[in-house]
Design an enzyme around this catalytic site. Structure first.
Site, PDB file in Angstrom:
ATOM      1  N   TRP A 201       0.822  -1.212   0.000  1.00  0.00           N
ATOM      2  CA  TRP A 201       0.000   0.000   0.000  1.00  0.00           C
ATOM      3  C   TRP A 201       0.859   1.267   0.000  1.00  0.00           C
ATOM      4  O   TRP A 201       0.397   2.343   0.356  1.00  0.00           O
ATOM      5  CB  TRP A 201      -0.989  -0.043   1.172  1.00  0.00           C
ATOM      6  CG  TRP A 201      -2.027  -1.121   0.969  1.00  0.00           C
ATOM      7  CD1 TRP A 201      -2.225  -1.857  -0.163  1.00  0.00           C
ATOM      8  CD2 TRP A 201      -2.997  -1.599   1.908  1.00  0.00           C
ATOM      9  NE1 TRP A 201      -3.254  -2.764   0.019  1.00  0.00           N
ATOM     10  CE2 TRP A 201      -3.743  -2.627   1.278  1.00  0.00           C
ATOM     11  CE3 TRP A 201      -3.313  -1.266   3.238  1.00  0.00           C
ATOM     12  CZ2 TRP A 201      -4.781  -3.305   1.911  1.00  0.00           C
ATOM     13  CZ3 TRP A 201      -4.355  -1.947   3.861  1.00  0.00           C
ATOM     14  CH2 TRP A 201      -5.078  -2.956   3.212  1.00  0.00           C
TER      15      TRP A 201
ATOM     16  N   HIS B 267     -18.920  -4.902   6.696  1.00  0.00           N
ATOM     17  CA  HIS B 267     -19.079  -3.997   5.551  1.00  0.00           C
ATOM     18  C   HIS B 267     -20.523  -3.546   5.415  1.00  0.00           C
ATOM     19  O   HIS B 267     -20.831  -2.704   4.582  1.00  0.00           O
ATOM     20  CB  HIS B 267     -18.602  -4.670   4.272  1.00  0.00           C
ATOM     21  CG  HIS B 267     -17.149  -5.035   4.338  1.00  0.00           C
ATOM     22  ND1 HIS B 267     -16.172  -4.072   4.479  1.00  0.00           N
ATOM     23  CD2 HIS B 267     -16.505  -6.222   4.356  1.00  0.00           C
ATOM     24  CE1 HIS B 267     -14.988  -4.666   4.547  1.00  0.00           C
ATOM     25  NE2 HIS B 267     -15.170  -5.970   4.489  1.00  0.00           N
TER      26      HIS B 267
HETATM   27  N1  GLN Z   1      -6.287  -3.707  12.621  1.00  0.00           N
HETATM   28  C1  GLN Z   1      -6.909  -3.083  11.500  1.00  0.00           C
HETATM   29  C2  GLN Z   1      -8.264  -2.543  11.899  1.00  0.00           C
HETATM   30  O1  GLN Z   1      -8.917  -3.127  12.666  1.00  0.00           O
HETATM   31  C3  GLN Z   1      -7.074  -4.047  10.332  1.00  0.00           C
HETATM   32  C4  GLN Z   1      -7.707  -3.405   9.122  1.00  0.00           C
HETATM   33  C5  GLN Z   1      -7.707  -4.251   7.878  1.00  0.00           C
HETATM   34  O2  GLN Z   1      -7.591  -5.436   7.916  1.00  0.00           O
HETATM   35  N2  GLN Z   1      -7.881  -3.664   6.739  1.00  0.00           N
HETATM   36  O3  GLN Z   1      -8.701  -1.518  11.425  1.00  0.00           O
END
Ligand code: GLN
Ligand code: ZN
Length: 768
Positions: free
Chosen positions: A570, A703
């Site tokens: 990223w 989500h």
């Molecule tokens: N530890 C991160 C969170 O809970 C993990 C996020 C992710 O997997 N994209 O936000």
């Protein structure tokens, strides 16, 4: 003399105007006409900007209100029935319903969006066209023609860009029937021919057709489809010249077929596959034009212009100057717009960079150098000097980091004892119940905290006052988790805006930009950090808040880190050393963080690797070596801990089938995954291949704003306990909770804990 071309331009705007206009429109505060006016302004600005930079082949039709694959699907009439399309031009509401879900027309019932997935190995997401067996195609509305004419009215003779039919079909999903997408090619081609025919009739001389599928290992059927497609299209519209564009890698075994296609030109990615250029020069058909992608469209580094010019001149010598074009390697969609906003960057680092605007100047400069080298000699020399300075910079090269990485031994990558042996030690230390409950890390961020961050940046809030707010948020989250009854707590990540940026801001070797936004999907933009130098950790990054959180409770608090592969994936990465080396350096920095957390009394440490799967290279042959170093990087982070320290990892958006071996080798004690949407089907692979360590299958789809009931989650958990050994199962949501509201988090977590207790109770009373 070579000409200067471009394949695609970022559409979001220097001030992210498109993002704001889209979001206003979706919120109902901007009309469609207002949105379209913003679109027109951006297109005009971007076309003139490219022309003024000296680009001769200016892409048109690369603009989109959401996504270019969606636009292609809409244009060829691949619009699933639920969007209520009845012919003609698709209304904007229905278009956005396809992109985001919702009502396709005023007053209509909301419907589900198309699926979204990553565009090749980029962080851009496209919408997956949804086709049916026997799908009919028809030209709905030629948006390419609109944009071509719009550009021409502004005095810009553009080169329309169209996603090619073979890639379009290969990226599609066929619903309702077992047909292979490629079987639909014969019915799709006439629509493509119609689009091209209209463009030709309007006066277009060239069209760029993108077939990035050529960077994949293709089955014979796909190569046959390609031959058929381009034979038919060139026969249908013989006067229109087709530039077939491929990018994101070399052609590999597809090279022979591609060079035989009856197209007027070919664009190749000479950044990712420089070694293939001589073979293309040999195999290219007489008269065909070659567009060389010599400027990296995927990364932010300034081009070493003299080196690129040498390749360009070799191509000219081989083909003749009138058959060569120079361009970015791929569309510039994947890089930020301009360096102009980056006034706060270290001047040395800044001098090594080129964003979209600067890249086009490089392309134009290279083209000009083939005509009149003397006129650009200064710029060539400046680029070479920047490259040399970067090569020798002490900000880039830290001998201590290199020495430490070179000294890593196999023992550093191994925890010594197996999970089966570590398990009892951890159980004794942690005293957790059967089916332990936890979360993935983040909790909702309050508006107050977000505002505080803005005020901190503006100097209106002292760091001490900000820290007080963070501490209060952590204390409240700890208290909340105790009340809800979770077993393993988290600090909630209130101090983090983004799971990568948070670490990038603290690690040596990383730079953050002020305005380096890149479109991720629709209106969503990300600002990836830039890794420019050897990575090290000046000081602990997470220990203070983890320690504070642990001081507020007797229950174990998980330390929370982002893994090396995810940080790498990223970010914009170095192009002067292998990704594996950079991953190893990040891993060493994180290994020290793990050691410090352990020393501070943190007994569980989670290292998130949500991007591990998406880093998988496009070509199969490159995948095993990638998985080897990716797993090793994770092990380097985590293997130094004592047996009694429990290592967790988390992965989401994942297909585990093809990487289970690698996941097993990561050897995390607990693997928390996203799985609720698949109704635990995803877990099948863990049973089939016998995964020995603990697994926390997500039982709450975070989500969605919907709060799942206790019964629902009990049911999912029961299924998980049937697939896995019950002692192996942990209980958690699919992912972090930062995108959710407290009003959803509270009842959902209560229900989740109740579900865990219910299943544990049933199991305890089960006759043995
Ligand atoms: N530890 C991160 C969170 O809970 C993990 C996020 C992710 O997997 N994209 O936000
Ligand atoms: Zn996640």
């Amino acid at each position: 003399m070579a000409t200067a071309g471009n394949l695609g331009f970022p559409r979001i705007g220097a001030g992210r105007e498109l993002k704001w206009a889209l979001e206003r429109h979706w919120a109902g505060t901007a009309t469609a006409a207002e949105l379209e006016a913003v679109g027109r302004t951006l297109r005009q600005r971007h076309w003139t900007q490219q022309r003024d930079a000296g680009i001769q082949h200016i892409p048109v039709g690369d603009f989109s209100y959401y996504d270019q694959v969606l636009d292609t699907a809409v244009m060829v009439g691949a619009i699933p029935a639920r969007f209520g399309w009845a012919g003609g031009r698709l209304p904007l509401e229905a278009y956005f319903a396809m992109a985001r879900g919702g009502a396709p027309a005023p007053g209509a019932e909301p419907v589900a969006a198309l699926e979204m997935t990553k565009w090749f190995d980029t962080n851009y997401h496209y919408l997956v066209p949804e086709l049916v067996a026997g799908q009919a195609f028809q030209l709905t509305h030629n948006r390419l023609l609109d944009q071509y004419l719009e550009a021409r009215a502004l005095g810009v003779e553009g080169r329309p860009v169209l996603l090619g039919p073979v890639t379009f079909l290969l990226l599609s999903k066929v619903r309702a029937g077992a047909a292979q997408p490629l079987e639909l090619l014969p019915t799709l081609l006439p629509v493509y021919a119609a689009i091209l025919g209209e463009l030709r009739a309007a006066g277009a001389a060239w069209i760029q057709i993108d077939e990035p599928c050529l960077a994949l290992d293709l089955p014979v059927a796909a190569l046959e489809a390609l031959t058929r497609a381009y034979q038919e299209l060139t026969a249908a519209v013989p006067e229109l010249r087709l530039l077939l564009a491929t990018y994101f890698g070399g052609l590999g075994a597809n090279l022979g077929t591609v060079c035989e296609l009856p197209v007027a030109g070919l664009h190749v990615d000479a950044v990712r596959a420089p070694g293939e250029v001589p073979r293309v020069l040999e195999a290219l058909q007489d008269h065909a034009v070659l567009s060389l992608g010599l400027v990296d469209g995927r990364n932010v580094w300034r081009t070493d212009l003299p080196a690129a010019l040498a390749t360009l001149e070799a191509a000219e010598a081989h083909l003749g100057a009138d058959r060569v074009q120079v361009a970015p390697s791929c569309s510039l969609l994947h890089v930020p717009l301009s360096l102009a906003a980056e006034t706060a960057l270290d001047p040395a680092v800044r001098s090594w960079l080129a964003f979209a605007g600067e890249k086009l100047e490089e392309v134009a400069c290279l083209a000009q150098a083939t005509r009149d080298r003397a006129a650009v000699e200064d710029r060539l020399a400046a680029a070479a000097a920047a490259a040399a300075q970067r090569r020798d910079s002490t900000a880039v090269h830290d001998p201590q980091v290199a020495a430490r990485l070179a000294a890593v031994s196999p023992a550093d990558l191994s925890r010594g004892r197996s999970h089966a042996e570590r398990g009892p030690v951890q159980a004794a230390a942690l005293g957790l119940p059967q089916l332990p409950t936890t979360t993935i890390g983040s909790f909702p961020q309050t508006a107050e905290l977000r505002q505080a961050r803005v005020r901190l940046r503006r100097g209106e809030l002292t760091p001490e006052a900000y820290d007080t707010l963070v501490a209060e948020a952590i204390a409240a989250v700890i208290q909340f988790q105790e009340t809800v009854g979770l077993d393993v707590l988290v600090h909630g990540e209130p101090e983090r805006t983004d799971m990568v940026e948070f670490f990038a801001a603290q690690l040596q070797g990383f730079a953050l930009t002020a305005g380096g936004w890149v479109q991720s999907y629709g209106s969503r933009c990300v600002r990836p950090p830039i890794i420019y130098g050897d990575v090290s950790r000046p000081r602990p990054m997470t220990v203070r808040w983890a320690e504070y959180a642990q001081s507020r409770t007797r229950r174990p608090v998980k330390g929370m880190l982002t893994g090396p592969v995810t940080i790498l994936q990223w970010a914009f990465v170095r192009d002067d050393q292998p990704r594996a080396t950079t991953a190893g350096q990040i891993a060493l920095a994180l290994r020290d963080e793990v050691a410090d957390l352990e020393r501070a009394g943190i007994r569980i440490i989670q290292v998130d690797e949500p991007a591990l799967r998406e880093g998988l290279p496009l070509r199969r042959a490159d995948q095993p070596p990638y998985l080897r170093w990716a797993v090793d990087a994770f092990r380097l982070v985590t293997a130094g801990v004592a047996d009694g320290t429990q290592v967790h990892t988390h992965m989401c958006y994942s297909e585990f089938n093809d990487i289970l071996g690698a996941i097993r080798e990561m050897d995390a004690d607990v693997l928390a995954i996203e799985s609720s949407r698949s109704q635990m089907e995803l877990l099948g692979v863990f049973r089939r291949d016998g995964y020995p360590n603990a697994v926390g299958p997500g039982i709450w789809d975070i989500h969605s704003p919907r709060v799942p009931s206790t019964e629902e989650m009990t049911d999912l958990l029961e299924r998980a306990c049937q697939v896995l050994r019950p002692e192996q199962v942990w209980v958690n949501p699919d992912c972090g909770l930062k995108t959710r509201a407290w009003a959803e988090v509270e009842p959902a977590l209560r229900n989740m804990v109740a579900a865990a207790r219910e299943v544990a109770r049933r199991r305890a009373t089960l006759p043995v």
